[in-house]
Motif scaffolding. Structure first.
Motif, PDB file in Angstrom:
ATOM      1  N   VAL A  91      30.535  32.032  49.524  1.00  0.00           N
ATOM      2  CA  VAL A  91      31.973  32.296  49.493  1.00  0.00           C
ATOM      3  C   VAL A  91      32.154  33.801  49.336  1.00  0.00           C
ATOM      4  CG1 VAL A  91      34.093  32.002  48.182  1.00  0.00           C
ATOM      5  CG2 VAL A  91      32.616  30.037  48.597  1.00  0.00           C
ATOM      6  N   TYR A  92      33.045  34.367  50.143  1.00  0.00           N
ATOM      7  CA  TYR A  92      33.264  35.812  50.140  1.00  0.00           C
ATOM      8  C   TYR A  92      34.637  36.152  49.565  1.00  0.00           C
ATOM      9  CZ  TYR A  92      29.468  35.589  53.556  1.00  0.00           C
ATOM     10  OH  TYR A  92      28.280  35.356  54.193  1.00  0.00           O
ATOM     11  N   LEU A  93      34.711  37.347  49.008  1.00  0.00           N
ATOM     12  CA  LEU A  93      35.997  37.909  48.615  1.00  0.00           C
ATOM     13  C   LEU A  93      36.066  39.307  49.211  1.00  0.00           C
ATOM     14  CD1 LEU A  93      38.611  37.475  46.946  1.00  0.00           C
ATOM     15  CD2 LEU A  93      37.491  38.780  45.112  1.00  0.00           C
ATOM     16  N   GLN A  94      36.864  39.437  50.250  1.00  0.00           N
ATOM     17  CA  GLN A  94      37.057  40.739  50.887  1.00  0.00           C
ATOM     18  C   GLN A  94      38.219  41.426  50.202  1.00  0.00           C
ATOM     19  OE1 GLN A  94      37.269  38.714  54.895  1.00  0.00           O
ATOM     20  NE2 GLN A  94      36.085  40.519  55.491  1.00  0.00           N
ATOM     21  N   MET A  95      37.946  42.597  49.653  1.00  0.00           N
ATOM     22  CA  MET A  95      38.953  43.341  48.914  1.00  0.00           C
ATOM     23  C   MET A  95      39.245  44.642  49.640  1.00  0.00           C
ATOM     24  SD  MET A  95      37.610  42.703  45.014  1.00  0.00           S
ATOM     25  CE  MET A  95      36.209  43.789  45.223  1.00  0.00           C
ATOM     26  N   SER A  96      40.506  44.919  49.885  1.00  0.00           N
ATOM     27  CA  SER A  96      40.895  46.155  50.543  1.00  0.00           C
ATOM     28  C   SER A  96      42.034  46.803  49.771  1.00  0.00           C
ATOM     29  CB  SER A  96      41.308  45.872  51.990  1.00  0.00           C
ATOM     30  OG  SER A  96      42.398  44.967  52.020  1.00  0.00           O
ATOM     31  N   SER A  97      42.359  48.021  50.161  1.00  0.00           N
ATOM     32  CA  SER A  97      43.406  48.789  49.463  1.00  0.00           C
ATOM     33  C   SER A  97      43.171  48.754  47.961  1.00  0.00           C
ATOM     34  CB  SER A  97      44.791  48.230  49.811  1.00  0.00           C
ATOM     35  OG  SER A  97      45.019  48.271  51.200  1.00  0.00           O
ATOM     36  N   LEU A  98      41.946  48.984  47.562  1.00  0.00           N
ATOM     37  CA  LEU A  98      41.587  48.880  46.148  1.00  0.00           C
ATOM     38  C   LEU A  98      42.306  49.920  45.304  1.00  0.00           C
ATOM     39  CD1 LEU A  98      37.802  48.123  46.552  1.00  0.00           C
ATOM     40  CD2 LEU A  98      39.476  46.638  45.441  1.00  0.00           C
ATOM     41  N   LYS A  99      42.609  49.514  44.078  1.00  0.00           N
ATOM     42  CA  LYS A  99      43.312  50.368  43.124  1.00  0.00           C
ATOM     43  C   LYS A  99      42.453  50.490  41.865  1.00  0.00           C
ATOM     44  CE  LYS A  99      47.674  48.259  44.637  1.00  0.00           C
ATOM     45  NZ  LYS A  99      48.882  47.513  44.181  1.00  0.00           N
ATOM     46  N   PRO A 100      42.636  51.553  41.102  1.00  0.00           N
ATOM     47  CA  PRO A 100      41.866  51.679  39.854  1.00  0.00           C
ATOM     48  C   PRO A 100      42.039  50.468  38.942  1.00  0.00           C
ATOM     49  CG  PRO A 100      42.890  53.763  40.406  1.00  0.00           C
ATOM     50  CD  PRO A 100      43.420  52.767  41.392  1.00  0.00           C
ATOM     51  N   GLU A 101      43.196  49.844  38.975  1.00  0.00           N
ATOM     52  CA  GLU A 101      43.423  48.675  38.118  1.00  0.00           C
ATOM     53  C   GLU A 101      42.680  47.428  38.587  1.00  0.00           C
ATOM     54  OE1 GLU A 101      45.730  50.674  39.465  1.00  0.00           O
ATOM     55  OE2 GLU A 101      47.519  49.538  40.110  1.00  0.00           O
ATOM     56  N   ASP A 102      42.012  47.500  39.727  1.00  0.00           N
ATOM     57  CA  ASP A 102      41.160  46.403  40.175  1.00  0.00           C
ATOM     58  C   ASP A 102      39.782  46.462  39.508  1.00  0.00           C
ATOM     59  OD1 ASP A 102      42.518  46.825  43.464  1.00  0.00           O
ATOM     60  OD2 ASP A 102      43.007  45.252  42.017  1.00  0.00           O
ATOM     61  N   THR A 103      39.523  47.519  38.769  1.00  0.00           N
ATOM     62  CA  THR A 103      38.250  47.661  38.081  1.00  0.00           C
ATOM     63  C   THR A 103      38.068  46.527  37.079  1.00  0.00           C
ATOM     64  OG1 THR A 103      38.210  50.063  38.332  1.00  0.00           O
ATOM     65  CG2 THR A 103      36.909  49.116  36.522  1.00  0.00           C
ATOM     66  N   ALA A 104      36.961  45.794  37.224  1.00  0.00           N
ATOM     67  CA  ALA A 104      36.697  44.632  36.375  1.00  0.00           C
ATOM     68  C   ALA A 104      35.353  44.034  36.753  1.00  0.00           C
ATOM     69  CB  ALA A 104      37.784  43.579  36.543  1.00  0.00           C
ATOM     70  N   VAL A 105      34.905  43.085  35.954  1.00  0.00           N
ATOM     71  CA  VAL A 105      33.768  42.248  36.327  1.00  0.00           C
ATOM     72  C   VAL A 105      34.327  41.036  37.069  1.00  0.00           C
ATOM     73  CG1 VAL A 105      31.868  40.812  35.510  1.00  0.00           C
ATOM     74  CG2 VAL A 105      32.358  43.002  34.391  1.00  0.00           C
ATOM     75  N   TYR A 106      33.821  40.811  38.264  1.00  0.00           N
ATOM     76  CA  TYR A 106      34.297  39.718  39.105  1.00  0.00           C
ATOM     77  C   TYR A 106      33.273  38.587  39.075  1.00  0.00           C
ATOM     78  CZ  TYR A 106      38.068  42.580  40.957  1.00  0.00           C
ATOM     79  OH  TYR A 106      39.214  43.337  41.089  1.00  0.00           O
ATOM     80  N   SER A 107      33.775  37.372  38.857  1.00  0.00           N
ATOM     81  CA  SER A 107      32.905  36.199  38.764  1.00  0.00           C
ATOM     82  C   SER A 107      33.442  35.079  39.642  1.00  0.00           C
ATOM     83  CB  SER A 107      32.832  35.699  37.321  1.00  0.00           C
ATOM     84  OG  SER A 107      32.386  36.705  36.444  1.00  0.00           O
ATOM     85  N   CYS A 108      32.536  34.195  40.035  1.00  0.00           N
ATOM     86  CA  CYS A 108      32.963  33.014  40.774  1.00  0.00           C
ATOM     87  C   CYS A 108      32.597  31.763  39.973  1.00  0.00           C
ATOM     88  CB  CYS A 108      32.357  32.965  42.173  1.00  0.00           C
ATOM     89  SG  CYS A 108      30.561  32.949  42.234  1.00  0.00           S
ATOM     90  N   ALA A 109      33.293  30.682  40.259  1.00  0.00           N
ATOM     91  CA  ALA A 109      33.073  29.425  39.557  1.00  0.00           C
ATOM     92  C   ALA A 109      33.643  28.297  40.412  1.00  0.00           C
ATOM     93  CB  ALA A 109      33.742  29.447  38.182  1.00  0.00           C
ATOM     94  N   THR A 110      33.312  27.081  40.043  1.00  0.00           N
ATOM     95  CA  THR A 110      33.816  25.939  40.784  1.00  0.00           C
ATOM     96  C   THR A 110      34.674  25.058  39.879  1.00  0.00           C
ATOM     97  OG1 THR A 110      33.155  24.131  42.266  1.00  0.00           O
ATOM     98  CG2 THR A 110      31.826  24.447  40.278  1.00  0.00           C
ATOM     99  N   THR A 111      35.400  24.158  40.476  1.00  0.00           N
ATOM    100  CA  THR A 111      36.280  23.300  39.705  1.00  0.00           C
ATOM    101  C   THR A 111      36.223  21.870  40.221  1.00  0.00           C
ATOM    102  OG1 THR A 111      38.567  22.979  38.952  1.00  0.00           O
ATOM    103  CG2 THR A 111      38.262  23.842  41.180  1.00  0.00           C
ATOM    104  N   ASP A 112      36.559  20.933  39.345  1.00  0.00           N
ATOM    105  CA  ASP A 112      36.664  19.525  39.735  1.00  0.00           C
ATOM    106  C   ASP A 112      38.085  19.184  40.140  1.00  0.00           C
ATOM    107  OD1 ASP A 112      34.457  18.842  36.977  1.00  0.00           O
ATOM    108  OD2 ASP A 112      33.943  19.141  39.091  1.00  0.00           O
ATOM    109  N   TYR A 113      38.969  20.176  40.079  1.00  0.00           N
ATOM    110  CA  TYR A 113      40.358  19.983  40.467  1.00  0.00           C
ATOM    111  C   TYR A 113      40.564  20.579  41.859  1.00  0.00           C
ATOM    112  CZ  TYR A 113      40.853  18.952  35.518  1.00  0.00           C
ATOM    113  OH  TYR A 113      40.714  18.389  34.278  1.00  0.00           O
ATOM    114  N   ILE A 114      41.810  20.676  42.278  1.00  0.00           N
ATOM    115  CA  ILE A 114      42.079  21.261  43.584  1.00  0.00           C
ATOM    116  C   ILE A 114      42.457  22.727  43.426  1.00  0.00           C
ATOM    117  CG2 ILE A 114      42.785  19.048  44.569  1.00  0.00           C
ATOM    118  CD1 ILE A 114      45.695  19.988  44.267  1.00  0.00           C
TER     119      ILE A 114
END
Length: 125
Positions: free
Chosen positions: A79-102
């Motif tokens: 699964v990909y996350l394409q990020m564009s027009s990045l801003k300083p406030e986008d600075t963070a640790v990014y994680s992925c996870a799954t769910t049993d919901y929708i």
């Protein structure tokens, strides 16, 4: 034991782009919806985007709307996350996870499980 693994983080300049990847270690990517989240220092984890099991439906948190795109490649087990027009406030640790919901509505971290270790994204000039 199945674990999700994120990659693709790094340093980007304001206005730049990055593409994050979420794959599975110890098995196949979960067949359910996958979500991307981020957590900045001192802040709560927030939902960025999610994608349905078949990749036909996507949903975005407010900070991501119009700038980020989530996609799913079952053949590549990623699964990909394409990020564009990045801003300083986008600075963070990014994680992925799954769910049993929708994947719909507000992307709530507490409804997700099998978290990866995360990848650091820093947006700075």
């Amino acid at each position: 034991q199945l674990q999700l693994v994120e990659s693709g983080g790094g340093l980007a300049q304001p206005g730049g782009s990055l593409t994050l990847s979420c794959t599975a270690s110890g098995g196949s990517l979960p067949s359910g919806p996958i979500g991307w989240f981020r957590q900045a220092p001192g802040q709560e984890r927030e939902g960025v985007a999610c994608i349905s099991a078949r990749g036909t439906y996507t949903n975005y948190g407010n900070p991501a709307k119009g700038r980020f795109a989530i996609s799913r490649d079952s053949a590549k087990n990623t699964v990909y996350l394409q990020m564009s027009s990045l801003k300083p406030e986008d600075t963070a640790v990014y994680s992925c996870a799954t769910t049993d919901y929708i994947c719909s509505g507000v992307i709530v971290p507490s409804l997700y499980h099998t978290w990866g270790q995360g990848t650091q994204v820093t947006v700075s000039s």
